[in-house]
Design an enzyme around this catalytic site. Sequence first.
Site, PDB file in Angstrom:
ATOM      1  N   GLU A 146       0.855  -1.197   0.000  1.00 55.36           N
ATOM      2  CA  GLU A 146       0.000   0.000   0.000  1.00 55.36           C
ATOM      3  C   GLU A 146       0.888   1.243   0.000  1.00 55.36           C
ATOM      4  N   TRP A 163       2.052  -0.020  -6.660  1.00 56.10           N
ATOM      5  CA  TRP A 163       3.177  -0.775  -7.232  1.00 56.10           C
ATOM      6  C   TRP A 163       2.778  -2.207  -7.561  1.00 56.10           C
ATOM      7  N   ILE A 164       1.656  -2.393  -8.237  1.00 51.58           N
ATOM      8  CA  ILE A 164       1.161  -3.744  -8.472  1.00 51.58           C
ATOM      9  C   ILE A 164       1.454  -4.184  -9.911  1.00 51.58           C
ATOM     10  N   CYS A 184       3.149 -16.842  -0.034  1.00 50.02           N
ATOM     11  CA  CYS A 184       3.237 -16.696  -1.509  1.00 50.02           C
ATOM     12  C   CYS A 184       4.585 -16.083  -1.880  1.00 50.02           C
ATOM     13  N   GLN A 220      44.787  -8.045 -18.411  1.00 50.19           N
ATOM     14  CA  GLN A 220      44.504  -8.713 -17.130  1.00 50.19           C
ATOM     15  C   GLN A 220      43.271  -8.140 -16.434  1.00 50.19           C
ATOM     16  N   GLU A 239       9.513  -7.741  -3.700  1.00 46.14           N
ATOM     17  CA  GLU A 239       9.582  -9.055  -3.026  1.00 46.14           C
ATOM     18  C   GLU A 239      10.483  -8.981  -1.794  1.00 46.14           C
ATOM     19  N   HIS A 250      16.525  -5.392  -0.472  1.00 45.53           N
ATOM     20  CA  HIS A 250      17.811  -6.024  -0.154  1.00 45.53           C
ATOM     21  C   HIS A 250      18.051  -6.010   1.356  1.00 45.53           C
ATOM     22  N   PHE A 301      13.480  -5.358  12.916  1.00 42.65           N
ATOM     23  CA  PHE A 301      12.640  -4.583  11.995  1.00 42.65           C
ATOM     24  C   PHE A 301      12.067  -3.347  12.661  1.00 42.65           C
TER      25      PHE A 301
HETATM   26  P1  TGC Z   1       6.315 -11.426  11.402  1.00 39.01           P
HETATM   27  O1  TGC Z   1       5.830 -11.129  12.797  1.00 39.01           O
HETATM   28  O2  TGC Z   1       7.718 -11.821  11.196  1.00 39.01           O
HETATM   29  O3  TGC Z   1       5.356 -12.548  10.758  1.00 39.01           O
HETATM   30  C1  TGC Z   1       3.944 -12.417  10.756  1.00 39.01           C
HETATM   31  C2  TGC Z   1       3.347 -13.792  10.553  1.00 39.01           C
HETATM   32  O4  TGC Z   1       3.743 -14.325   9.289  1.00 39.01           O
HETATM   33  C3  TGC Z   1       4.493 -15.538   9.457  1.00 39.01           C
HETATM   34  N1  TGC Z   1       5.538 -15.521   8.460  1.00 39.01           N
HETATM   35  C4  TGC Z   1       5.511 -16.293   7.385  1.00 39.01           C
HETATM   36  N2  TGC Z   1       4.656 -17.240   6.992  1.00 39.01           N
HETATM   37  C5  TGC Z   1       4.896 -17.868   5.817  1.00 39.01           C
HETATM   38  N3  TGC Z   1       5.951 -17.541   5.048  1.00 39.01           N
HETATM   39  C6  TGC Z   1       6.818 -16.579   5.405  1.00 39.01           C
HETATM   40  N4  TGC Z   1       7.828 -16.237   4.608  1.00 39.01           N
HETATM   41  C7  TGC Z   1       6.628 -15.907   6.636  1.00 39.01           C
HETATM   42  N5  TGC Z   1       7.294 -14.923   7.278  1.00 39.01           N
HETATM   43  C8  TGC Z   1       6.593 -14.694   8.403  1.00 39.01           C
HETATM   44  C9  TGC Z   1       5.015 -15.471  10.872  1.00 39.01           C
HETATM   45  O5  TGC Z   1       5.270 -16.750  11.376  1.00 39.01           O
HETATM   46  C10 TGC Z   1       3.849 -14.809  11.569  1.00 39.01           C
HETATM   47  O6  TGC Z   1       2.821 -15.771  11.736  1.00 39.01           O
HETATM   48  P2  TGC Z   1       1.815 -15.717  12.989  1.00 39.01           P
HETATM   49  O7  TGC Z   1       0.933 -16.884  12.805  1.00 39.01           O
HETATM   50  O8  TGC Z   1       2.720 -15.793  14.200  1.00 39.01           O
HETATM   51  O9  TGC Z   1       1.094 -14.406  12.908  1.00 39.01           O
HETATM   52  O10 TGC Z   1       5.937 -10.184  10.480  1.00 39.01           O
HETATM   53  P3  TGC Z   1       6.444  -8.688  10.504  1.00 39.01           P
HETATM   54  O11 TGC Z   1       5.231  -7.804  10.422  1.00 39.01           O
HETATM   55  O12 TGC Z   1       7.404  -8.442  11.625  1.00 39.01           O
HETATM   56  O13 TGC Z   1       7.190  -8.558   9.102  1.00 39.01           O
HETATM   57  C11 TGC Z   1       8.284  -9.297   8.787  1.00 39.01           C
HETATM   58  C12 TGC Z   1       8.862  -8.902   7.400  1.00 39.01           C
HETATM   59  C13 TGC Z   1       9.385  -7.479   7.432  1.00 39.01           C
HETATM   60  C14 TGC Z   1       9.999  -9.830   7.113  1.00 39.01           C
HETATM   61  C15 TGC Z   1       7.810  -9.058   6.304  1.00 39.01           C
HETATM   62  O14 TGC Z   1       6.706  -8.320   6.527  1.00 39.01           O
HETATM   63  C16 TGC Z   1       8.350  -8.839   4.928  1.00 39.01           C
HETATM   64  O15 TGC Z   1       8.785  -9.806   4.308  1.00 39.01           O
HETATM   65  N6  TGC Z   1       8.346  -7.570   4.360  1.00 39.01           N
HETATM   66  C17 TGC Z   1       8.687  -7.349   2.953  1.00 39.01           C
HETATM   67  C18 TGC Z   1       7.427  -7.107   2.174  1.00 39.01           C
HETATM   68  C19 TGC Z   1       7.471  -7.700   0.801  1.00 39.01           C
HETATM   69  O16 TGC Z   1       8.277  -8.546   0.475  1.00 39.01           O
HETATM   70  N7  TGC Z   1       6.543  -7.290  -0.019  1.00 39.01           N
HETATM   71  C20 TGC Z   1       6.414  -7.858  -1.335  1.00 39.01           C
HETATM   72  C21 TGC Z   1       5.143  -7.425  -2.007  1.00 39.01           C
HETATM   73  S1  TGC Z   1       4.739  -8.358  -3.428  1.00 39.01           S
HETATM   74  C22 TGC Z   1       5.859  -7.942  -4.576  1.00 39.01           C
HETATM   75  O17 TGC Z   1       6.753  -7.214  -4.382  1.00 39.01           O
HETATM   76  C23 TGC Z   1       5.651  -8.559  -5.904  1.00 39.01           C
HETATM   77  S2  TGC Z   1       6.743  -8.095  -7.114  1.00 39.01           S
HETATM   78  C24 TGC Z   1       6.435  -9.354  -8.170  1.00 39.01           C
HETATM   79  C25 TGC Z   1       7.065  -9.219  -9.478  1.00 39.01           C
HETATM   80  O18 TGC Z   1       6.714  -8.284 -10.256  1.00 39.01           O
HETATM   81  O19 TGC Z   1       7.889 -10.132  -9.825  1.00 39.01           O
HETATM   82  P1  FAD Z   2       9.803   1.172   1.953  1.00 43.10           P
HETATM   83  O1  FAD Z   2       9.258   0.035   2.733  1.00 43.10           O
HETATM   84  O2  FAD Z   2       9.275   2.528   2.233  1.00 43.10           O
HETATM   85  O3  FAD Z   2      11.372   1.161   2.135  1.00 43.10           O
HETATM   86  C1  FAD Z   2      12.206   2.304   1.834  1.00 43.10           C
HETATM   87  C2  FAD Z   2      13.626   2.010   2.327  1.00 43.10           C
HETATM   88  O4  FAD Z   2      13.610   1.834   3.745  1.00 43.10           O
HETATM   89  C3  FAD Z   2      14.208   0.720   1.757  1.00 43.10           C
HETATM   90  O5  FAD Z   2      15.573   0.894   1.509  1.00 43.10           O
HETATM   91  C4  FAD Z   2      14.033  -0.291   2.874  1.00 43.10           C
HETATM   92  O6  FAD Z   2      14.986  -1.361   2.828  1.00 43.10           O
HETATM   93  C5  FAD Z   2      14.217   0.591   4.085  1.00 43.10           C
HETATM   94  N1  FAD Z   2      13.556   0.040   5.274  1.00 43.10           N
HETATM   95  C6  FAD Z   2      12.240  -0.162   5.480  1.00 43.10           C
HETATM   96  N2  FAD Z   2      12.026  -0.706   6.693  1.00 43.10           N
HETATM   97  C7  FAD Z   2      13.253  -0.859   7.267  1.00 43.10           C
HETATM   98  C8  FAD Z   2      13.713  -1.385   8.501  1.00 43.10           C
HETATM   99  N3  FAD Z   2      12.872  -1.885   9.412  1.00 43.10           N
HETATM  100  N4  FAD Z   2      15.041  -1.388   8.753  1.00 43.10           N
HETATM  101  C9  FAD Z   2      15.916  -0.907   7.834  1.00 43.10           C
HETATM  102  N5  FAD Z   2      15.549  -0.401   6.634  1.00 43.10           N
HETATM  103  C10 FAD Z   2      14.234  -0.385   6.364  1.00 43.10           C
HETATM  104  N6  FAD Z   2       3.912  -5.099  -4.379  1.00 43.10           N
HETATM  105  C11 FAD Z   2       2.824  -5.924  -4.450  1.00 43.10           C
HETATM  106  O7  FAD Z   2       2.115  -6.097  -3.474  1.00 43.10           O
HETATM  107  N7  FAD Z   2       2.512  -6.541  -5.624  1.00 43.10           N
HETATM  108  C12 FAD Z   2       3.232  -6.388  -6.754  1.00 43.10           C
HETATM  109  O8  FAD Z   2       2.937  -6.980  -7.791  1.00 43.10           O
HETATM  110  C13 FAD Z   2       4.366  -5.520  -6.723  1.00 43.10           C
HETATM  111  N8  FAD Z   2       5.075  -5.258  -7.844  1.00 43.10           N
HETATM  112  C14 FAD Z   2       6.056  -4.301  -7.834  1.00 43.10           C
HETATM  113  C15 FAD Z   2       6.651  -3.905  -9.031  1.00 43.10           C
HETATM  114  C16 FAD Z   2       7.623  -2.903  -9.025  1.00 43.10           C
HETATM  115  C17 FAD Z   2       8.225  -2.450 -10.305  1.00 43.10           C
HETATM  116  C18 FAD Z   2       8.041  -2.324  -7.798  1.00 43.10           C
HETATM  117  C19 FAD Z   2       9.106  -1.273  -7.764  1.00 43.10           C
HETATM  118  C20 FAD Z   2       7.442  -2.713  -6.620  1.00 43.10           C
HETATM  119  C21 FAD Z   2       6.435  -3.689  -6.610  1.00 43.10           C
HETATM  120  N9  FAD Z   2       5.762  -4.043  -5.434  1.00 43.10           N
HETATM  121  C22 FAD Z   2       4.675  -4.890  -5.484  1.00 43.10           C
HETATM  122  C23 FAD Z   2       6.056  -3.345  -4.194  1.00 43.10           C
HETATM  123  C24 FAD Z   2       7.351  -3.789  -3.504  1.00 43.10           C
HETATM  124  O9  FAD Z   2       7.199  -5.026  -2.893  1.00 43.10           O
HETATM  125  C25 FAD Z   2       7.740  -2.696  -2.509  1.00 43.10           C
HETATM  126  O10 FAD Z   2       8.203  -1.605  -3.275  1.00 43.10           O
HETATM  127  C26 FAD Z   2       8.806  -3.153  -1.530  1.00 43.10           C
HETATM  128  O11 FAD Z   2       8.300  -4.149  -0.668  1.00 43.10           O
HETATM  129  C27 FAD Z   2       9.361  -1.985  -0.696  1.00 43.10           C
HETATM  130  O12 FAD Z   2       8.336  -1.191  -0.191  1.00 43.10           O
HETATM  131  P2  FAD Z   2       8.395   0.410  -0.396  1.00 43.10           P
HETATM  132  O13 FAD Z   2       8.620   0.672  -1.825  1.00 43.10           O
HETATM  133  O14 FAD Z   2       7.175   0.973   0.240  1.00 43.10           O
HETATM  134  O15 FAD Z   2       9.680   0.860   0.378  1.00 43.10           O
END
Ligand code: TGC
Ligand code: FAD
Length: 423
Positions: free
Chosen positions: A171, A200-201, A277, A318, A402, A405, A422
Amino acid sequence: MQIYNGFKTHINSPTFLYTLAFICYFYKKNMSNIREFEPVDFYNIDDLLTEEQKLIRNSIRDFVSKEISPNIEKWFEENHFPLEIVKKMGETGIFGPNVSQKYGGGDLDFISYGLIMQELERGDSGMRSAASVQSSLVMFPIEAYGSEEQKNKYLPKLASGEILGCFGLTEPDYGSNPGGMISRLEDKGDHYLLNGSKMWISNSPKADIAVVWAKDENKRIKGVIVEKDMEGFSAPKTDGKLSLRSSLTGELVFDNVKVPKENVLPNKDGLGAPLGCLDKARYGISWGAIGVAMDCYDAAKKYSLERKQFDKPIGSFQLIQKKLAEMLTEITKAQLLCWKLGKLMDEGKATTAQISLAKRNNVEIALKIAREARQIHGGMGITNDYPMMRHMMNLESVITYEGTHDIHLLILGHEITGIQAFS
Ligand code: TGC
Ligand code: FAD
């Protein structure tokens, strides 16, 4: 003689010369686009693959060479997602390789899935993105958390590419911290009222369905399937991207959208549902990054043997050899990492932290390799005659989505110390 004179006049005409110049330019451009890719396999990792896995990898490699590589620079330049590629990917078996055949999937193992992602991303990260979202973020949750009716209704059409899906978690104010999301589901008896927005979907502006995550009145996160024609739902495109320009990105906006209760994913809720997922998609990205790294290495190796300076191929210096040797080392390490991770995935033993390590490492090395390969090409490296700049720009998204880094580093820090940093 008359014919000869006519031809002579013709070849001196500006139209003819212009046409000839255009053909030469077009030929040169396409020749550079169709550079014959030579795969990288320094440790004979092919020996670890089954015949079926090699067959699948080779068929996707051919698909990329035929359908993606000749067009990708144009699509990228024009910021164009070719919607017709979705049907072609479906026909090639790219969607839902791990989904059951009963629902149109491939019932394949995870190494096969990884190899498909590797080949697609060699073509372009945007193409891999479309496929990752469809397979891991739309088909996976429907198969894993959905009802039988939902599986029968959506999975075969998603597998064939008849419909395209997207995944709404992020969001505007909740990216790395999706647990804070404010999108809401309000119980209205036979349906939920959905309000909120996602940002960003990938795929969203052309998606037929969206798997959306929102909180119910008990603040529990649930997944719902939103169809594109539902009243109050819109998916505006995000413009101005300098990265992933061949992929569609947009918002999801929900203004009192009536979602029938049968569209709720019934078998899992809580933040663990969307994060589950992400594990699958992050795994695919770790393979995809190898594809990019191999493409850049291949281009750099060839250029270093063709390009001469100081009367020698630059590959004889080299400093260039150091760059190539380090690229090959990192690609080989990444390949072995992914192969073992694939085995763990198949055994159901891979942990989130192991997947984070692979996604984090492989995207980082791919980005470094793209930059080094760009440097080996000197000035030519900044043009779209070569793929490095496009890959570099794409990887800036891949290293962010996803899980950024640094978020993956923190997931590893948590695993190592048992202390989460976090918040
Ligand atoms: P946390 O307290 O650690 O966990 C909450 C609940 O989730 C469980 N859990 C998992 N379950 C399954 N698989 C995993 N990988 C899991 N990681 C955690 C955990 O056990 C817990 O369960 P419960 O039952 O106790 O409630 O959660 P947190 O709020 O502290 O957050 C942890 C953190 C920061 C690692 C997580 O929120 C995170 O991974 N943040 C990054 C967000 C992200 O990756 N967003 C991606 C959006 S989608 C996208 O980017 C698609 S791009 C696709 C493309 O175009 O290719
Ligand atoms: P922020 O969370 O605001 O992060 C900004 C900076 O702060 C980053 O450097 C981060 O590492 C740092 N930061 C944040 N929290 C911490 C912490 N606790 N400690 C230290 N550093 C921290 N999302 C979907 O749901 N579905 C999609 O299909 C999808 N597709 C995408 C496609 C593209 C092209 C892009 C760019 C993004 C997409 N995303 C999607 C969203 C993507 O998953 C988010 O951009 C990503 O998870 C980071 O969130 P943010 O951009 O809000 O950055």
